[in-house]
Write an enzyme that holds these catalytic residues in place. Structure first.
Site, PDB file in Angstrom:
ATOM      1  N   HIS A 133      -3.731  -4.794  -0.454  1.00  0.00           N
ATOM      2  CA  HIS A 133      -3.347  -5.387   0.828  1.00  0.00           C
ATOM      3  C   HIS A 133      -3.415  -6.918   0.732  1.00  0.00           C
ATOM      4  O   HIS A 133      -4.490  -7.492   0.871  1.00  0.00           O
ATOM      5  CB  HIS A 133      -4.287  -4.923   1.937  1.00  0.00           C
ATOM      6  CG  HIS A 133      -4.077  -3.503   2.355  1.00  0.00           C
ATOM      7  ND1 HIS A 133      -3.195  -3.149   3.344  1.00  0.00           N
ATOM      8  CD2 HIS A 133      -4.633  -2.350   1.902  1.00  0.00           C
ATOM      9  CE1 HIS A 133      -3.218  -1.834   3.495  1.00  0.00           C
ATOM     10  NE2 HIS A 133      -4.082  -1.324   2.631  1.00  0.00           N
ATOM     11  N   GLU A 174      -2.528  -9.029   2.905  1.00  0.00           N
ATOM     12  CA  GLU A 174      -2.940  -9.580   4.208  1.00  0.00           C
ATOM     13  C   GLU A 174      -4.444  -9.503   4.416  1.00  0.00           C
ATOM     14  O   GLU A 174      -4.968 -10.114   5.353  1.00  0.00           O
ATOM     15  CB  GLU A 174      -2.198  -8.855   5.334  1.00  0.00           C
ATOM     16  CG  GLU A 174      -2.713  -7.472   5.698  1.00  0.00           C
ATOM     17  CD  GLU A 174      -2.245  -6.366   4.764  1.00  0.00           C
ATOM     18  OE1 GLU A 174      -2.483  -5.191   5.103  1.00  0.00           O
ATOM     19  OE2 GLU A 174      -1.654  -6.667   3.705  1.00  0.00           O
ATOM     20  N   CYS A 192       0.841  -1.195   0.000  1.00  0.00           N
ATOM     21  CA  CYS A 192       0.000   0.000   0.000  1.00  0.00           C
ATOM     22  C   CYS A 192       0.884   1.257   0.000  1.00  0.00           C
ATOM     23  O   CYS A 192       1.628   1.490  -0.943  1.00  0.00           O
ATOM     24  CB  CYS A 192      -0.988  -0.032   1.154  1.00  0.00           C
ATOM     25  SG  CYS A 192      -2.357   1.137   0.933  1.00  0.00           S
TER      26      CYS A 192
END
Length: 202
Positions: A182, A184, A80
């Protein structure tokens, strides 16, 4: 035992990235210390917020110099805002120098769609990269951003997405990688990407 160092410079959600890496079997260490970064097998640079604030924190802490030194020696992944900091400069709030590890500039997305761009979007792969091994083109990942990379060398763009315009979703320059999205927060696809990154230096 080796580990991936997650850079702690006061910007970013370190816990979610740490948990995701550990879930796929990657040992981690959160740190703002140069010695710990130097000993790491790989480095992950997270980040949320505005480009100038984050760049200033890196410079004030001296971590910018450490990242530049280590980038040629081991895999480095920016996520990001962390990806945006890899670029030569940013135009968010004011013009500001980045790390210069990836060519181009960070600029507001030129689109008729609503900003910020929040949600799941499909990936296209203009160039092959080990970061996306086992990930099918068209897989969806999760984005939260209003600014994106532009003027990037075509060979450094390894993923794009469409948001009323073609948006750079991931970059690679040697062993320096960046994901605008992202991983994750991107389910199984994101976990595969993090697993791939964790295996780059093994």
């Amino acid at each position: 035992m080796g580990y991936t160092a997650i850079v702690d410079y006061g910007v970013g959600n370190l816990k979610s990235v740490t948990n995701a890496l550990r879930y796929v079997g990657v040992s981690t260490q959160i740190t703002g210390e140069s010695a710990v970064l130097e000993r790491a097998d790989a480095i992950l640079l997270p980040g949320v917020g505005a480009f100038p604030d984050a760049a200033e924190r890196l410079r004030e802490s001296g971590l910018d110099r450490v990242l530049l030194e280590q980038a040629g020696r081991k895999p480095l992944l920016g996520i990001c805002l962390g990806m945006q900091l890899l670029f030569e400069r940013g135009e968010e709030v004011r013009n500001c120098e980045g790390l210069g590890l990836v060519s181009g500039c960070i600029r507001k997305i030129e689109t008729a769609e609503k900003l910020p761009h929040i949600g799941w979007n499909q990936l296209a792969f203009p160039n092959d990269s080990p970061l996306f091994a086992g990930v099918e083109e068209g897989s969806c990942v999760y984005f939260v951003h209003s600014f994106c990379g532009v003027e990037t060398r075509p060979e450094q763009v390894i993923a794009t997405t469409d948001y009323g315009a073609t948006v750079v979703a991931a970059v690679q320059n040697g062993n320096v990688y960046g994901c605008q999205f992202h991983p994750e927060k991107s389910g199984e696809t994101g976990l595969q990407i993090l697993k791939n990154f964790g295996g780059l230096n093994r």
